[in-house]
Design a protein around this motif. Sequence first.
Motif, PDB file in Angstrom:
ATOM      1  N   GLY A 126      24.424 -41.182 -54.958  1.00 43.84           N
ATOM      2  CA  GLY A 126      24.517 -41.084 -56.410  1.00 43.84           C
ATOM      3  C   GLY A 126      23.553 -40.036 -56.930  1.00 43.84           C
ATOM      4  N   ALA A 127      22.387 -40.457 -57.399  1.00 44.68           N
ATOM      5  CA  ALA A 127      21.384 -39.534 -57.927  1.00 44.68           C
ATOM      6  C   ALA A 127      20.844 -38.641 -56.814  1.00 44.68           C
ATOM      7  CB  ALA A 127      20.246 -40.324 -58.564  1.00 44.68           C
ATOM      8  N   CYS A 128      20.450 -37.435 -57.175  1.00 42.98           N
ATOM      9  CA  CYS A 128      19.882 -36.522 -56.182  1.00 42.98           C
ATOM     10  C   CYS A 128      18.386 -36.798 -56.012  1.00 42.98           C
ATOM     11  CB  CYS A 128      20.127 -35.068 -56.584  1.00 42.98           C
ATOM     12  SG  CYS A 128      19.243 -34.575 -58.066  1.00 42.98           S
ATOM     13  N   CYS A 129      17.821 -36.323 -54.907  1.00 42.54           N
ATOM     14  CA  CYS A 129      16.388 -36.509 -54.631  1.00 42.54           C
ATOM     15  C   CYS A 129      15.535 -35.990 -55.781  1.00 42.54           C
ATOM     16  CB  CYS A 129      15.988 -35.787 -53.349  1.00 42.54           C
ATOM     17  SG  CYS A 129      16.357 -36.674 -51.840  1.00 42.54           S
ATOM     18  N   ASP A 130      15.971 -34.901 -56.405  1.00 43.03           N
ATOM     19  CA  ASP A 130      15.191 -34.327 -57.500  1.00 43.03           C
ATOM     20  C   ASP A 130      15.051 -35.299 -58.663  1.00 43.03           C
ATOM     21  OD1 ASP A 130      14.697 -32.010 -56.099  1.00 43.03           O
ATOM     22  OD2 ASP A 130      16.326 -30.881 -57.041  1.00 43.03           O
ATOM     23  N   ALA A 131      16.051 -36.139 -58.887  1.00 32.87           N
ATOM     24  CA  ALA A 131      15.967 -37.130 -59.958  1.00 32.87           C
ATOM     25  C   ALA A 131      14.896 -38.176 -59.637  1.00 32.87           C
ATOM     26  CB  ALA A 131      17.319 -37.801 -60.171  1.00 32.87           C
ATOM     27  N   ALA A 132      14.789 -38.581 -58.381  1.00 34.28           N
ATOM     28  CA  ALA A 132      13.730 -39.520 -57.975  1.00 34.28           C
ATOM     29  C   ALA A 132      12.366 -38.839 -58.059  1.00 34.28           C
ATOM     30  CB  ALA A 132      13.992 -40.046 -56.570  1.00 34.28           C
ATOM     31  N   ARG A 133      12.300 -37.589 -57.652  1.00 36.22           N
ATOM     32  CA  ARG A 133      11.039 -36.832 -57.753  1.00 36.22           C
ATOM     33  C   ARG A 133      10.626 -36.664 -59.218  1.00 36.22           C
ATOM     34  NH1 ARG A 133      13.482 -33.525 -53.396  1.00 36.22           N
ATOM     35  NH2 ARG A 133      12.338 -34.039 -51.509  1.00 36.22           N
ATOM     36  N   ILE A 135      10.798 -38.650 -61.614  1.00 32.33           N
ATOM     37  CA  ILE A 135      10.097 -39.810 -62.173  1.00 32.33           C
ATOM     38  C   ILE A 135       8.861 -40.168 -61.346  1.00 32.33           C
ATOM     39  CG2 ILE A 135      12.199 -40.687 -63.257  1.00 32.33           C
ATOM     40  CD1 ILE A 135      12.101 -43.001 -61.149  1.00 32.33           C
ATOM     41  N   GLY A 136       8.534 -39.331 -60.347  1.00 30.25           N
ATOM     42  CA  GLY A 136       7.278 -39.486 -59.628  1.00 30.25           C
ATOM     43  C   GLY A 136       7.358 -39.906 -58.177  1.00 30.25           C
ATOM     44  N   PHE A 137       8.551 -40.232 -57.659  1.00 32.95           N
ATOM     45  CA  PHE A 137       8.649 -40.649 -56.258  1.00 32.95           C
ATOM     46  C   PHE A 137       8.559 -39.447 -55.328  1.00 32.95           C
ATOM     47  CE2 PHE A 137      10.451 -44.420 -58.238  1.00 32.95           C
ATOM     48  CZ  PHE A 137       9.851 -45.425 -57.495  1.00 32.95           C
ATOM     49  N   ASP A 138       7.847 -39.607 -54.218  1.00 40.31           N
ATOM     50  CA  ASP A 138       7.740 -38.576 -53.189  1.00 40.31           C
ATOM     51  C   ASP A 138       8.774 -38.909 -52.122  1.00 40.31           C
ATOM     52  OD1 ASP A 138       7.146 -36.867 -51.110  1.00 40.31           O
ATOM     53  OD2 ASP A 138       5.001 -37.316 -51.091  1.00 40.31           O
ATOM     54  N   GLU A 139       9.822 -38.108 -52.045  1.00 46.03           N
ATOM     55  CA  GLU A 139      10.917 -38.379 -51.106  1.00 46.03           C
ATOM     56  C   GLU A 139      10.627 -37.874 -49.700  1.00 46.03           C
ATOM     57  OE1 GLU A 139      13.919 -40.326 -52.410  1.00 46.03           O
ATOM     58  OE2 GLU A 139      11.947 -40.649 -53.269  1.00 46.03           O
ATOM     59  N   GLY A 140       9.480 -37.247 -49.503  1.00 36.35           N
ATOM     60  CA  GLY A 140       9.096 -36.773 -48.177  1.00 36.35           C
ATOM     61  C   GLY A 140       9.833 -35.505 -47.799  1.00 36.35           C
ATOM     62  N   PRO A 141       9.744 -35.136 -46.531  1.00 40.81           N
ATOM     63  CA  PRO A 141      10.335 -33.872 -46.081  1.00 40.81           C
ATOM     64  C   PRO A 141      11.852 -33.946 -45.932  1.00 40.81           C
ATOM     65  CG  PRO A 141       9.300 -34.998 -44.240  1.00 40.81           C
ATOM     66  CD  PRO A 141       8.996 -35.807 -45.467  1.00 40.81           C
ATOM     67  N   VAL A 142      12.534 -33.843 -47.060  1.00 38.34           N
ATOM     68  CA  VAL A 142      13.992 -33.797 -47.078  1.00 38.34           C
ATOM     69  C   VAL A 142      14.384 -32.373 -47.450  1.00 38.34           C
ATOM     70  CG1 VAL A 142      16.102 -34.690 -48.133  1.00 38.34           C
ATOM     71  CG2 VAL A 142      14.158 -36.222 -47.749  1.00 38.34           C
ATOM     72  N   PHE A 143      15.037 -31.699 -46.524  1.00 41.97           N
ATOM     73  CA  PHE A 143      15.395 -30.292 -46.703  1.00 41.97           C
ATOM     74  C   PHE A 143      16.895 -30.119 -46.504  1.00 41.97           C
ATOM     75  CE2 PHE A 143      11.244 -30.553 -44.453  1.00 41.97           C
ATOM     76  CZ  PHE A 143      10.430 -30.134 -45.493  1.00 41.97           C
ATOM     77  N   PRO A 144      17.444 -28.990 -46.907  1.00 45.00           N
ATOM     78  CA  PRO A 144      18.856 -28.726 -46.607  1.00 45.00           C
ATOM     79  C   PRO A 144      19.156 -28.903 -45.117  1.00 45.00           C
ATOM     80  CG  PRO A 144      18.067 -27.118 -48.180  1.00 45.00           C
ATOM     81  CD  PRO A 144      16.869 -27.927 -47.742  1.00 45.00           C
ATOM     82  N   GLU A 145      18.205 -28.559 -44.265  1.00 43.28           N
ATOM     83  CA  GLU A 145      18.399 -28.715 -42.823  1.00 43.28           C
ATOM     84  C   GLU A 145      18.515 -30.191 -42.429  1.00 43.28           C
ATOM     85  OE1 GLU A 145      19.096 -28.144 -38.904  1.00 43.28           O
ATOM     86  OE2 GLU A 145      19.291 -26.692 -40.533  1.00 43.28           O
ATOM     87  N   SER A 146      17.862 -31.084 -43.189  1.00 46.61           N
ATOM     88  CA  SER A 146      17.968 -32.522 -42.915  1.00 46.61           C
ATOM     89  C   SER A 146      19.425 -32.969 -43.045  1.00 46.61           C
ATOM     90  CB  SER A 146      17.117 -33.324 -43.902  1.00 46.61           C
ATOM     91  OG  SER A 146      15.780 -32.893 -43.914  1.00 46.61           O
ATOM     92  N   TRP A 147      20.077 -32.516 -44.116  1.00 46.56           N
ATOM     93  CA  TRP A 147      21.474 -32.873 -44.351  1.00 46.56           C
ATOM     94  C   TRP A 147      22.379 -32.196 -43.325  1.00 46.56           C
ATOM     95  CZ3 TRP A 147      21.960 -36.886 -47.274  1.00 46.56           C
ATOM     96  CH2 TRP A 147      20.987 -37.157 -48.231  1.00 46.56           C
ATOM     97  N   ALA A 148      22.059 -30.945 -42.975  1.00 48.65           N
ATOM     98  CA  ALA A 148      22.844 -30.229 -41.966  1.00 48.65           C
ATOM     99  C   ALA A 148      22.754 -30.949 -40.618  1.00 48.65           C
ATOM    100  CB  ALA A 148      22.370 -28.785 -41.848  1.00 48.65           C
ATOM    101  N   TYR A 149      21.593 -31.504 -40.316  1.00 45.97           N
ATOM    102  CA  TYR A 149      21.411 -32.239 -39.062  1.00 45.97           C
ATOM    103  C   TYR A 149      22.347 -33.447 -39.024  1.00 45.97           C
ATOM    104  CZ  TYR A 149      19.050 -34.316 -35.063  1.00 45.97           C
ATOM    105  OH  TYR A 149      18.781 -34.846 -33.822  1.00 45.97           O
ATOM    106  N   LEU A 150      22.401 -34.201 -40.127  1.00 46.51           N
ATOM    107  CA  LEU A 150      23.300 -35.358 -40.181  1.00 46.51           C
ATOM    108  C   LEU A 150      24.745 -34.923 -39.995  1.00 46.51           C
ATOM    109  CD1 LEU A 150      21.894 -37.583 -43.076  1.00 46.51           C
ATOM    110  CD2 LEU A 150      21.550 -37.855 -40.611  1.00 46.51           C
ATOM    111  N   ARG A 151      25.113 -33.857 -40.670  1.00 50.29           N
ATOM    112  CA  ARG A 151      26.496 -33.373 -40.560  1.00 50.29           C
ATOM    113  C   ARG A 151      26.819 -32.946 -39.125  1.00 50.29           C
ATOM    114  NH1 ARG A 151      25.137 -31.397 -46.037  1.00 50.29           N
ATOM    115  NH2 ARG A 151      26.541 -32.490 -47.481  1.00 50.29           N
ATOM    116  N   ARG A 152      25.879 -32.278 -38.476  1.00 53.84           N
ATOM    117  CA  ARG A 152      26.100 -31.876 -37.074  1.00 53.84           C
ATOM    118  C   ARG A 152      26.221 -33.096 -36.166  1.00 53.84           C
ATOM    119  NH1 ARG A 152      22.188 -28.085 -38.335  1.00 53.84           N
ATOM    120  NH2 ARG A 152      20.602 -29.177 -37.125  1.00 53.84           N
TER     121      ARG A 152
END
Length: 183
Positions: A126-133, A135-152
Amino acid sequence: MNICVTLPDWVDAVARPGTVCATDEEKMAIAVALARENMSRGGGPFGAVVFHRPSGRLVSGGVNLVLQSGLSSFHAEITTLSAAQTRLGRYDLSADGGHELVTSSEPCAMCLGAVLWSGVKRVVCGACCDAARAIGFDEGPVFPESWAYLRRAGIEVVEGVLCEEAEAVLKRYKEQGGVVYNA
């Protein structure tokens, strides 16, 4: 010492096991409803559900239990995946035609790892990581490569489903002075 996750009784009332949903929007509406209800009861603003892919049948719902439990790893994705694995009696959610995770907000770094290891074959966000960030949440090291890894790894990723509704829960959490527990 025992470490135990007990979901609130109301979770199964909001996310009724066995409910069949045909669309991503119907599924996300349940995840967002869980997030909203959890927030209204003093918990974090995140909810998630696991569905059996071939049938569209809801297996389990879960919510963020960090505040209630005092345990930093009890994110909505973790409690939901754990509930599904418990209900099905197996740790691998790729079996029986596969399962999918529908989460009110894009997973943080920890939950991305749990997605990979759980065996789900599809993640709907639903909401993107930026929306959580925002309001102050630290989503950690989530990068475009993180999503590419899941897709691979063969995991389909769908983003932005009912994004406005999901982001509204996060904004309301901040407006109400909700605790940001990882800042």
